[in-house]
Write an enzyme that holds these catalytic residues in place. Structure first.
Site, PDB file in Angstrom:
ATOM      1  N   HIS A  50      32.649  96.833-130.774  1.00 27.64           N
ATOM      2  CA  HIS A  50      32.616  95.466-130.250  1.00 27.64           C
ATOM      3  C   HIS A  50      32.826  94.456-131.385  1.00 27.64           C
ATOM      4  O   HIS A  50      33.546  93.460-131.225  1.00 27.64           O
ATOM      5  CB  HIS A  50      31.267  95.180-129.589  1.00 27.64           C
ATOM      6  CG  HIS A  50      30.965  96.035-128.407  1.00 27.64           C
ATOM      7  ND1 HIS A  50      30.018  97.028-128.439  1.00 27.64           N
ATOM      8  CD2 HIS A  50      31.491  96.050-127.148  1.00 27.64           C
ATOM      9  CE1 HIS A  50      29.951  97.609-127.253  1.00 27.64           C
ATOM     10  NE2 HIS A  50      30.840  97.044-126.458  1.00 27.64           N
ATOM     11  N   GLN A  74      29.758  97.841-111.258  1.00 27.48           N
ATOM     12  CA  GLN A  74      30.507  98.913-111.899  1.00 27.48           C
ATOM     13  C   GLN A  74      29.795 100.260-111.829  1.00 27.48           C
ATOM     14  O   GLN A  74      30.359 101.279-112.232  1.00 27.48           O
ATOM     15  CB  GLN A  74      30.757  98.575-113.375  1.00 27.48           C
ATOM     16  CG  GLN A  74      31.700  97.417-113.584  1.00 27.48           C
ATOM     17  CD  GLN A  74      31.872  97.047-115.040  1.00 27.48           C
ATOM     18  OE1 GLN A  74      31.806  95.876-115.399  1.00 27.48           O
ATOM     19  NE2 GLN A  74      32.095  98.028-115.902  1.00 27.48           N
TER      20      GLN A  74
END
Length: 315
Positions: A50, A74
């Site tokens: 990230h 999700q």
């Protein structure tokens, strides 16, 4: 002339502004000195993969927004939403070090104020294969929240990792098909020193699980090393690595076209996606690498602009 990190502000010295509501995000967004804003979307539990996305965004834009939102849409009923790692303080430290301007960290009731949304984005046929076959509805939920966060962040560019190749393809298709005015940039997969692709789910792995998990990256490398000899050679070389590790329960190993996800035929020459998914212990892992198939072929970091143009937005 390409920009460098020195061409752009380093981010607020005091750390990012944290917004948890739409109004707070809007106010923070309006306080920025430029409209040149990039967004990096995460579900938290940040790691150096990230951070690499943020550093790339920081180098190429005046301002960076990071979203931290664990999206319930999700996750299926038997998936790991409840145990997904939550490390907000550590996430903020990474964002501060990387020069993030705004962290948008809403709760589900902010993103979905009426509960389960009545209207969702459909991933279509590309969302029903590979990961979509194993996780029905996952990509619809992903695209729905990505679409909302693109609107809320009002960013010019969004950065995503190549590791989630199917997700990246579907986001590009959504941006193109639904006319989002944003550029989608792929950043190469970041790996541990031993080759394991960085993932928040790696924290689930025991020491022995981790040794088993390395067969995924080794299989991809073996396949890429055989790329000059054609699709069958790639699949065979990768498969030979996987069968030597019986504790990795392979879901799929595929060599597919990067924009259609269809298996490439033996005569195919050009860029392709070599992807694998397997369960190691209690953890499901995915990994992939772009490859150039044919004479002079081999491993690629990301696909070329010509290959991704089919799913790029129309200006």
């Amino acid at each position: 002339m390409s920009s460098t990190i020195d061409d752009h502000p380093a981010g607020p010295a005091s750390g990012p502004v944290v917004a948890s509501t739409r109004d707070e995000l809007r106010a923070a967004r309006e306080s920025l000195t430029s409209r040149d804003v990039a967004v990096v979307m995460t579900m938290g539990a940040l790691h150096d993969g990230h951070a690499q996305l943020v550093r790339r965004a920081r180098a190429e834009h005046d301002h960076v927004i990071v979203t931290i939102f664990l999206n319930p849409l999700q996750f299926g009923p038997k998936e790991d939403l409840s145990r997904y790692p939550r490390t907000f303080d550590a996430d903020m430290a990474i964002c501060t070090d990387a020069g993030v301007d705004i962290v948008f960290a809403p709760t589900p009731d902010v993103i979905y104020p009426d509960g389960d949304p009545g209207v969702r984005v459909s991933a279509g046929p590309l969302g029903t294969v590979l990961e979509g076959q194993s996780r029905p509805g996952h990509f619809d939920g992903m695209l729905t929240v990505v679409g909302k966060l693109l609107h809320l962040s009002a960013a010019r560019t969004a950065y995503f990792g190549q590791k989630d190749a199917q997700q990246l393809l579907l986001i590009r298709r959504m941006v193109r098909d639904l006319d989002f005015l944003v550029d989608v940039v792929a950043v190469p997969t970041v790996r541990e020193e031993d080759g394991l692709a960085m993932s928040s789910r790696n924290t689930y792995l025991t020491e022995s699980d981790r040794e088993v998990a390395l067969c995924l990256s080794r299989a991809l490398q073996a396949g890429a090393d055989a790329a000059a000899y054609g699709p069958s050679a790639i699949r065979r070389a990768a498969r030979e690595v996987l069968v030597e590790e019986p504790l990795a329960l392979v879901d799929y190993l595929v060599l597919v076209h990067p924009t259609t996800l269809s298996d490439v035929p033996e005569w195919y020459r050009g860029e392709a996606l070599l992807a694998v998914a397997a369960r190691v212990g209690t953890t499901r892992l995915i990994d992939n690498t772009p490859v150039l198939v044919g004479p002079g072929g081999g491993r690629l970091d990301v696909f070329s602009p010509e290959t991704t143009a089919a799913s790029a937005p129309i200006r």
